[in-house]
Design an enzyme around this catalytic site. Sequence first.
Site, PDB file in Angstrom:
ATOM      1  CG  HIS A 298      -2.430   2.540   3.970  1.00  0.00           C
ATOM      2  ND1 HIS A 298      -2.033   1.616   4.902  1.00  0.00           N
ATOM      3  CD2 HIS A 298      -3.257   1.888   3.117  1.00  0.00           C
ATOM      4  CE1 HIS A 298      -2.589   0.445   4.636  1.00  0.00           C
ATOM      5  NE2 HIS A 298      -3.337   0.585   3.549  1.00  0.00           N
TER       6      HIS A 298
ATOM      7  CB  SER B  96      -0.936   0.004   1.207  1.00  0.00           C
ATOM      8  OG  SER B  96      -1.829  -1.086   1.149  1.00  0.00           O
TER       9      SER B  96
END
Length: 406
Positions: free
Chosen positions: A345, A280
């Site tokens: 993230h 991610s």
Amino acid sequence: MGEHLSPAPAVAACAEAERIEELEPEPEPEEPLPMAPEDHWKVLFDQFDPGNTGYISTGKFRSLLESHGSELDPHKREVLLALADSHSDGHICYQDFVNLMSNKRSNSFRQAILQGNRRLCSKALLEEKGLSLSQRLIRHVAYETLPREIDRKWYYDSYTCCPPPWFMIAITLLEIAFFLYNGVALDQFVLQVTHPHYLKNALVYHPQLRAQAWRYLTYIFMHAGIEHLGLNVVLQLLVGVPLEMVHGAARIGFVYVAGVVAGSLAVSVADMTAPVVGSSGGVYALVSAHLANIVMNWSGMECQFKLLRMAVALICMSMEFGRAVWLRFHPSAYPPCPHPSFVAHLGGVAVGITLGVVVLRNYEQRLQDQSLWWIFVAMYAVFVLFAVFWNIFAYGLLDLRLPPPP
């Protein structure tokens, strides 16, 4: 007196040499060595600059393009003609000429693109008919990623699919292969991360094993489950492959890897007891850079349904981020170690809206000529150094209780 005199030795030798020369075949003329591209343009430039001043007038430049325009793609010729009309001093220097004709990434190239964008009057790529399937695909990629029509035309003429977008495809295939192997080994494909032996894999980043430097990068090949892998793979292929087709493997690969490293380092600083898995960080770096580029060039981006597609992308990213937050605080399957962190993230997003945006906004231009590029590179380097020292000293100074190694 009447004796016959023999010819002089020198005359005899000369006659003998002539007879030998008649017997020997004449050597074939040597073929000239092929000229390098810059040598070719130098010869053309010198034809219009007999005084070797290093400059030619814009009028002569137009004449050169008209006489040798068949060697250029039509859209490139439009840009160069626009540049010829834009020079207020009426002259073009040799280096600008070579850079442009050789398709080099330079400030003069960008100048040509910008000037051509203001003066371009021919029909847009979307209006061209009779294109093959591959040509329509290249045109679609150009409209998906580039905000200026002259950039799109230049890319459309320049793209050769050699090399293909190998980086994103290779990373995606490796992630799928590792996931399948791990799924067979654990006999679990959905929410693999809840398996008691999941963290024993040597690729996962674990705070107790942070001295093993490869884990800051290899964690991208481990995913929490098929739902985690699926969304990352879709975003990598739908966003990463077109970006690599336009900007190249080196630039997109740099943004992706920078997002991956920033993600794991961010976890080691902000969520010190948690492990990290998934790609991610790299995916969010690319997607956030692409979305930011669209917003910053909203009027120029002509991709279809851009508002709807941006909304869908943001919803997918939010759902994935929400899943990661929920999983992080869900009761762990291997206490006292928590489930993997969601902070990676955020590290990816930070890279995307800084380094990533500079890369995407400078198509076919040297990044080292951009002051903003060096500012963001310096910021990234400072963050990496800070995180390294944090990992060396902070864990001991804070007397933090880390989960035992897997």
